[in-house]
Scaffold this motif. Sequence first.
Motif, PDB file in Angstrom:
ATOM      1  N   GLN A  34       2.567   2.560  -2.648  1.00 29.96           N
ATOM      2  CA  GLN A  34       3.406   2.301  -1.482  1.00 29.96           C
ATOM      3  C   GLN A  34       2.592   1.815  -0.281  1.00 29.96           C
ATOM      4  N   PHE A  35       1.474   2.487   0.008  1.00 26.71           N
ATOM      5  CA  PHE A  35       0.750   2.220   1.259  1.00 26.71           C
ATOM      6  C   PHE A  35      -0.538   1.423   1.086  1.00 26.71           C
ATOM      7  N   CYS A  36      -1.165   1.474  -0.046  1.00 28.32           N
ATOM      8  CA  CYS A  36      -2.549   1.022  -0.149  1.00 28.32           C
ATOM      9  C   CYS A  36      -2.762  -0.177  -1.068  1.00 28.32           C
ATOM     10  N   ALA A  37      -1.850  -0.363  -2.035  1.00 27.57           N
ATOM     11  CA  ALA A  37      -2.085  -1.342  -3.092  1.00 27.57           C
ATOM     12  C   ALA A  37      -2.122  -2.782  -2.588  1.00 27.57           C
ATOM     13  N   THR A  38      -1.435  -3.088  -1.470  1.00 27.87           N
ATOM     14  CA  THR A  38      -1.465  -4.471  -0.967  1.00 27.87           C
ATOM     15  C   THR A  38      -2.899  -4.932  -0.755  1.00 27.87           C
ATOM     16  N   CYS A  39      -3.736  -4.046  -0.261  1.00 33.07           N
ATOM     17  CA  CYS A  39      -5.139  -4.398  -0.055  1.00 33.07           C
ATOM     18  C   CYS A  39      -6.017  -3.934  -1.223  1.00 33.07           C
ATOM     19  N   HIS A  40      -5.823  -2.689  -1.641  1.00 30.36           N
ATOM     20  CA  HIS A  40      -6.757  -2.106  -2.616  1.00 30.36           C
ATOM     21  C   HIS A  40      -6.425  -2.443  -4.064  1.00 30.36           C
ATOM     22  N   GLY A  41      -5.248  -3.041  -4.305  1.00 31.56           N
ATOM     23  CA  GLY A  41      -4.844  -3.333  -5.681  1.00 31.56           C
ATOM     24  C   GLY A  41      -4.183  -2.126  -6.320  1.00 31.56           C
ATOM     25  N   ALA A  42      -3.315  -2.377  -7.294  1.00 33.25           N
ATOM     26  CA  ALA A  42      -2.530  -1.310  -7.906  1.00 33.25           C
ATOM     27  C   ALA A  42      -3.411  -0.234  -8.508  1.00 33.25           C
ATOM     28  N   THR A  43      -4.602  -0.602  -8.983  1.00 37.07           N
ATOM     29  CA  THR A  43      -5.484   0.394  -9.598  1.00 37.07           C
ATOM     30  C   THR A  43      -6.757   0.599  -8.771  1.00 37.07           C
ATOM     31  N   GLY A  44      -6.700   0.221  -7.481  1.00 35.59           N
ATOM     32  CA  GLY A  44      -7.817   0.498  -6.588  1.00 35.59           C
ATOM     33  C   GLY A  44      -9.020  -0.400  -6.800  1.00 35.59           C
ATOM     34  N   HIS A  45      -8.808  -1.484  -7.535  1.00 39.54           N
ATOM     35  CA  HIS A  45      -9.955  -2.329  -7.872  1.00 39.54           C
ATOM     36  C   HIS A  45     -10.344  -3.277  -6.737  1.00 39.54           C
ATOM     37  N   GLY A  46      -9.590  -3.256  -5.658  1.00 45.38           N
ATOM     38  CA  GLY A  46      -9.922  -4.108  -4.516  1.00 45.38           C
ATOM     39  C   GLY A  46      -9.325  -5.502  -4.647  1.00 45.38           C
ATOM     40  N   ASP A  47      -8.307  -5.640  -5.476  1.00 46.54           N
ATOM     41  CA  ASP A  47      -7.755  -6.967  -5.763  1.00 46.54           C
ATOM     42  C   ASP A  47      -6.269  -7.068  -5.422  1.00 46.54           C
ATOM     43  N   GLY A  48      -5.846  -6.365  -4.363  1.00 41.82           N
ATOM     44  CA  GLY A  48      -4.453  -6.489  -3.928  1.00 41.82           C
ATOM     45  C   GLY A  48      -4.184  -7.867  -3.362  1.00 41.82           C
ATOM     46  N   PRO A  49      -2.893  -8.250  -3.242  1.00 41.82           N
ATOM     47  CA  PRO A  49      -2.546  -9.586  -2.743  1.00 41.82           C
ATOM     48  C   PRO A  49      -3.120  -9.893  -1.364  1.00 41.82           C
ATOM     49  N   ALA A  50      -3.292  -8.873  -0.528  1.00 43.47           N
ATOM     50  CA  ALA A  50      -3.811  -9.108   0.827  1.00 43.47           C
ATOM     51  C   ALA A  50      -5.336  -9.121   0.857  1.00 43.47           C
ATOM     52  N   ALA A  51      -5.982  -8.752  -0.232  1.00 40.76           N
ATOM     53  CA  ALA A  51      -7.441  -8.577  -0.222  1.00 40.76           C
ATOM     54  C   ALA A  51      -8.186  -9.873   0.040  1.00 40.76           C
ATOM     55  N   ALA A  52      -7.644 -10.994  -0.440  1.00 42.36           N
ATOM     56  CA  ALA A  52      -8.335 -12.273  -0.304  1.00 42.36           C
ATOM     57  C   ALA A  52      -8.610 -12.596   1.156  1.00 42.36           C
ATOM     58  N   ALA A  53      -7.703 -12.165   2.052  1.00 43.71           N
ATOM     59  CA  ALA A  53      -7.834 -12.489   3.472  1.00 43.71           C
ATOM     60  C   ALA A  53      -8.693 -11.469   4.207  1.00 43.71           C
ATOM     61  N   LEU A  54      -9.130 -10.433   3.545  1.00 46.22           N
ATOM     62  CA  LEU A  54      -9.865  -9.362   4.228  1.00 46.22           C
ATOM     63  C   LEU A  54     -11.361  -9.636   4.257  1.00 46.22           C
ATOM     64  N   LYS A  55     -11.967  -9.281   5.386  1.00 46.00           N
ATOM     65  CA  LYS A  55     -13.405  -9.392   5.538  1.00 46.00           C
ATOM     66  C   LYS A  55     -13.898  -8.196   6.314  1.00 46.00           C
ATOM     67  N   PRO A  56     -14.619  -7.267   5.804  1.00 48.09           N
ATOM     68  CA  PRO A  56     -15.056  -7.201   4.399  1.00 48.09           C
ATOM     69  C   PRO A  56     -13.899  -6.844   3.477  1.00 48.09           C
ATOM     70  N   LYS A  57     -14.064  -7.156   2.215  1.00 53.09           N
ATOM     71  CA  LYS A  57     -13.057  -6.778   1.225  1.00 53.09           C
ATOM     72  C   LYS A  57     -13.242  -5.308   0.866  1.00 53.09           C
ATOM     73  N   PRO A  58     -12.131  -4.657   0.520  1.00 50.13           N
ATOM     74  CA  PRO A  58     -12.284  -3.266   0.084  1.00 50.13           C
ATOM     75  C   PRO A  58     -13.079  -3.191  -1.216  1.00 50.13           C
ATOM     76  N   ARG A  59     -14.008  -2.257  -1.267  1.00 48.09           N
ATOM     77  CA  ARG A  59     -14.805  -2.101  -2.489  1.00 48.09           C
ATOM     78  C   ARG A  59     -13.912  -1.590  -3.606  1.00 48.09           C
ATOM     79  N   PRO A  60     -14.305  -1.815  -4.872  1.00 46.39           N
ATOM     80  CA  PRO A  60     -13.546  -1.226  -5.973  1.00 46.39           C
ATOM     81  C   PRO A  60     -13.654   0.302  -5.902  1.00 46.39           C
ATOM     82  N   LEU A  61     -12.522   0.958  -5.755  1.00 46.11           N
ATOM     83  CA  LEU A  61     -12.550   2.419  -5.654  1.00 46.11           C
ATOM     84  C   LEU A  61     -12.809   3.058  -7.020  1.00 46.11           C
ATOM     85  N   ASP A  62     -12.767   2.231  -8.050  1.00 51.79           N
ATOM     86  CA  ASP A  62     -13.051   2.756  -9.397  1.00 51.79           C
ATOM     87  C   ASP A  62     -14.531   2.612  -9.770  1.00 51.79           C
TER      88      ASP A  62
END
Length: 116
Positions: A34-62
């Motif tokens: 609900q809150f985090c996947a847009t940036c962090h990706g559904a499995t926390g891998h850092g590949d959410g739809p909004a991640a491409a525009a982020l600087k720095p990108k979120p690290r893979p939480l896995d």
Amino acid sequence: MRKISLLAAAAALCVIAVPAQAADVEAGKAKFQQFCATCHGATGHGDGPAAAALKPKPRPLDDPEWQASVDDAHIKKVITEGGPAVGLSPMMTAWGHALKGDDLDNVVAYIRSLDD
Ligand code: HEC
């Protein structure tokens, strides 16, 4: 006598409280989606739809190395107070208004379940 019944009450409370405190990974996963996947990706891998525009990108939480390098207190602080509270980017905003108590513990438990 009063002491004994107080002790009994305390013991009973502990028995009731333990299962309620066990963090619920599935519930945490739902909040994460609900809150985090847009940036962090559904499995926390850092590949959410909004991640491409982020600087720095979120690290893979896995990433097991990252998992091993932080304690739960750090993860909770980042989530509730945002990136700047731990020297990270303000792109990681504070979620303390939305996630507290059990919800927060469940999200941390979900993140901790990702280290494989
Ligand atoms: C707007 C995009 C965005 C959203 C939404 C978001 N994050 Fe982040 N998050 C980031 C970015 C970017 C970083 C990396 C910051 C850095 O490395 O400086 C980050 C970092 C983190 C970290 C890693 C901290 C570390 O030690 O490297 C955790 C844990 C985290 N976020 C959890 C969450 C959780 C849980 C949620 C949902 C409640 C969430 N984030 C929502 C963008 C986001």
